[in-house]
Design a protein around this motif. Structure first.
Motif, PDB file in Angstrom:
ATOM      1  N   GLN A  75      23.277 -35.195 -19.828  1.00 33.06           N
ATOM      2  CA  GLN A  75      22.172 -34.247 -19.631  1.00 33.06           C
ATOM      3  C   GLN A  75      22.115 -33.232 -20.766  1.00 33.06           C
ATOM      4  OE1 GLN A  75      22.380 -32.319 -15.812  1.00 33.06           O
ATOM      5  NE2 GLN A  75      22.107 -34.229 -14.672  1.00 33.06           N
ATOM      6  N   ARG A  76      23.260 -32.737 -21.168  1.00 30.67           N
ATOM      7  CA  ARG A  76      23.294 -31.758 -22.262  1.00 30.67           C
ATOM      8  C   ARG A  76      22.836 -32.388 -23.572  1.00 30.67           C
ATOM      9  NH1 ARG A  76      28.049 -27.511 -21.442  1.00 30.67           N
ATOM     10  NH2 ARG A  76      27.173 -26.550 -19.576  1.00 30.67           N
ATOM     11  N   MET A  77      23.281 -33.602 -23.842  1.00 24.03           N
ATOM     12  CA  MET A  77      22.878 -34.264 -25.085  1.00 24.03           C
ATOM     13  C   MET A  77      21.365 -34.506 -25.092  1.00 24.03           C
ATOM     14  SD  MET A  77      25.374 -34.593 -27.202  1.00 24.03           S
ATOM     15  CE  MET A  77      25.805 -32.948 -26.661  1.00 24.03           C
ATOM     16  N   GLU A  78      20.828 -34.865 -23.936  1.00 26.51           N
ATOM     17  CA  GLU A  78      19.391 -35.116 -23.820  1.00 26.51           C
ATOM     18  C   GLU A  78      18.602 -33.828 -24.037  1.00 26.51           C
ATOM     19  OE1 GLU A  78      16.564 -36.329 -20.194  1.00 26.51           O
ATOM     20  OE2 GLU A  78      18.157 -37.788 -20.637  1.00 26.51           O
ATOM     21  N   SER A  79      19.073 -32.737 -23.478  1.00 27.66           N
ATOM     22  CA  SER A  79      18.334 -31.480 -23.599  1.00 27.66           C
ATOM     23  C   SER A  79      18.547 -30.796 -24.947  1.00 27.66           C
ATOM     24  CB  SER A  79      18.708 -30.515 -22.469  1.00 27.66           C
ATOM     25  OG  SER A  79      20.043 -30.096 -22.606  1.00 27.66           O
ATOM     26  N   GLU A  80      19.696 -31.029 -25.579  1.00 28.13           N
ATOM     27  CA  GLU A  80      19.992 -30.372 -26.849  1.00 28.13           C
ATOM     28  C   GLU A  80      19.700 -31.251 -28.046  1.00 28.13           C
ATOM     29  OE1 GLU A  80      24.052 -29.072 -26.612  1.00 28.13           O
ATOM     30  OE2 GLU A  80      23.678 -27.915 -24.801  1.00 28.13           O
ATOM     31  N   LEU A  90      33.816 -28.033 -22.490  1.00 21.82           N
ATOM     32  CA  LEU A  90      34.307 -27.313 -21.325  1.00 21.82           C
ATOM     33  C   LEU A  90      33.171 -27.151 -20.335  1.00 21.82           C
ATOM     34  CD1 LEU A  90      36.459 -25.633 -19.856  1.00 21.82           C
ATOM     35  CD2 LEU A  90      35.615 -23.648 -21.126  1.00 21.82           C
ATOM     36  N   PHE A  91      33.374 -27.670 -19.129  1.00 22.16           N
ATOM     37  CA  PHE A  91      32.388 -27.546 -18.067  1.00 22.16           C
ATOM     38  C   PHE A  91      33.042 -26.795 -16.913  1.00 22.16           C
ATOM     39  CE2 PHE A  91      31.124 -31.898 -19.751  1.00 22.16           C
ATOM     40  CZ  PHE A  91      30.082 -31.410 -20.526  1.00 22.16           C
ATOM     41  N   THR A  92      32.317 -25.892 -16.314  1.00 26.18           N
ATOM     42  CA  THR A  92      32.810 -25.169 -15.147  1.00 26.18           C
ATOM     43  C   THR A  92      32.134 -25.721 -13.895  1.00 26.18           C
ATOM     44  OG1 THR A  92      31.084 -23.475 -15.202  1.00 26.18           O
ATOM     45  CG2 THR A  92      33.079 -23.083 -16.557  1.00 26.18           C
ATOM     46  N   VAL A  93      32.633 -25.330 -12.757  1.00 31.99           N
ATOM     47  CA  VAL A  93      32.018 -25.730 -11.490  1.00 31.99           C
ATOM     48  C   VAL A  93      30.554 -25.283 -11.476  1.00 31.99           C
ATOM     49  CG1 VAL A  93      32.056 -25.351  -8.995  1.00 31.99           C
ATOM     50  CG2 VAL A  93      34.189 -25.737 -10.221  1.00 31.99           C
ATOM     51  N   ASP A  94      30.289 -24.095 -12.005  1.00 34.44           N
ATOM     52  CA  ASP A  94      28.914 -23.591 -12.064  1.00 34.44           C
ATOM     53  C   ASP A  94      28.013 -24.507 -12.888  1.00 34.44           C
ATOM     54  OD1 ASP A  94      29.659 -21.420 -10.513  1.00 34.44           O
ATOM     55  OD2 ASP A  94      29.961 -20.096 -12.237  1.00 34.44           O
ATOM     56  N   ASP A  95      28.544 -25.069 -13.967  1.00 34.09           N
ATOM     57  CA  ASP A  95      27.762 -25.999 -14.795  1.00 34.09           C
ATOM     58  C   ASP A  95      27.356 -27.229 -13.987  1.00 34.09           C
ATOM     59  OD1 ASP A  95      27.972 -24.441 -17.160  1.00 34.09           O
ATOM     60  OD2 ASP A  95      29.917 -25.353 -17.631  1.00 34.09           O
ATOM     61  N   LEU A 101      24.887 -31.711  -9.861  1.00 36.32           N
ATOM     62  CA  LEU A 101      25.892 -32.771  -9.782  1.00 36.32           C
ATOM     63  C   LEU A 101      27.026 -32.344  -8.865  1.00 36.32           C
ATOM     64  CD1 LEU A 101      26.113 -33.628 -13.577  1.00 36.32           C
ATOM     65  CD2 LEU A 101      24.990 -34.992 -11.804  1.00 36.32           C
ATOM     66  N   GLU A 102      27.475 -33.271  -8.050  1.00 35.87           N
ATOM     67  CA  GLU A 102      28.594 -32.991  -7.159  1.00 35.87           C
ATOM     68  C   GLU A 102      29.883 -33.497  -7.792  1.00 35.87           C
ATOM     69  OE1 GLU A 102      28.388 -33.854  -3.030  1.00 35.87           O
ATOM     70  OE2 GLU A 102      26.211 -33.592  -2.985  1.00 35.87           O
ATOM     71  N   ILE A 103      30.915 -32.693  -7.640  1.00 34.41           N
ATOM     72  CA  ILE A 103      32.230 -33.090  -8.120  1.00 34.41           C
ATOM     73  C   ILE A 103      32.910 -33.875  -7.000  1.00 34.41           C
ATOM     74  CG2 ILE A 103      34.487 -32.240  -8.853  1.00 34.41           C
ATOM     75  CD1 ILE A 103      33.074 -29.808 -10.023  1.00 34.41           C
ATOM     76  N   ASP A 104      33.570 -34.951  -7.354  1.00 34.25           N
ATOM     77  CA  ASP A 104      34.291 -35.785  -6.399  1.00 34.25           C
ATOM     78  C   ASP A 104      35.192 -34.904  -5.533  1.00 34.25           C
ATOM     79  OD1 ASP A 104      36.365 -37.407  -5.225  1.00 34.25           O
ATOM     80  OD2 ASP A 104      35.926 -38.967  -6.683  1.00 34.25           O
TER      81      ASP A 104
END
Length: 176
Positions: A75-80, A90-95, A101-104
């Motif tokens: 998603q980031r590559m697509e938007s940027e 580095l991705f946080t839970v907030d990201d 997106l749900e984390i397992d």
């Protein structure tokens, strides 16, 4: 682990080229005392409630956040646009939440297994270099199954996954 294990740019992976459990064990060792205690309590609950995964599964599983991290990365590559495709992100839970997106749900268990294993290894091992030696064996292509079979006793560990599961659970119950 990152300084010991080279990252293969041709392989998509969660962190370094090390097995995911080893990457997370290294990370868990750097956590603050509050989070460390929370992980210890969580692993005890998993053992007491007989909800703990087997070490064979844990040693061989992909990091439970990997799939969501790859989706967030895409998603980031697509938007940027076309940005760098290698390096650390580095991705946080907030990201993850902001991206929908749900984390397992097994992520907390995975991290707690890391804490539990390193505590267990420190308590049981006959060699303070056990994790270092296990890491080198893994880097040399030796499976964790073979490490247990051939060197487990030298580290004060059981020699099979099944025996490791039982001994860990017994040890953990004794810690409660």
């Amino acid at each position: 682990v990152h300084g010991v294990w080279a990252i293969d740019d041709d392989v998509q992976q969660y962190a370094s080229g090390a097995p995911d459990w080893l990457d997370e064990t290294a990370a868990v060792l750097a956590e603050d005392p509050v989070l460390t205690e929370r992980r210890r309590e969580h692993i005890k609950e998993l053992v007491i409630n007989d909800e703990i995964m087997s070490f064979e599964d844990w040693f061989n599983m992909q990091h439970p956040v990997y799939a969501a991290a790859m989706q967030l990365f895409a998603q980031r590559m697509e938007s940027e646009g076309d940005g760098p495709s290698t390096g650390a992100y580095l991705f946080t839970v907030d990201d993850f939440e902001a991206a929908g997106l749900e984390i397992d749900s097994g992520a907390a268990d995975f991290y707690s297994m890391s804490r539990g294993f390193i505590d267990y290894l420190a308590a049981k091992s006959n060699d303070p270099r056990a994790l270092q030696l296990i890491t080198q064996d893994l880097k040399d292509g030796v499976s964790m199954d073979k490490i247990l079979r051939e060197r487990g006793a030298a580290f004060g560990l059981p020699q099979t996954f099944e025996a490791l599961d039982k001994d860990f659970a017994d040890w953990m119950i004794g810690q409660a």
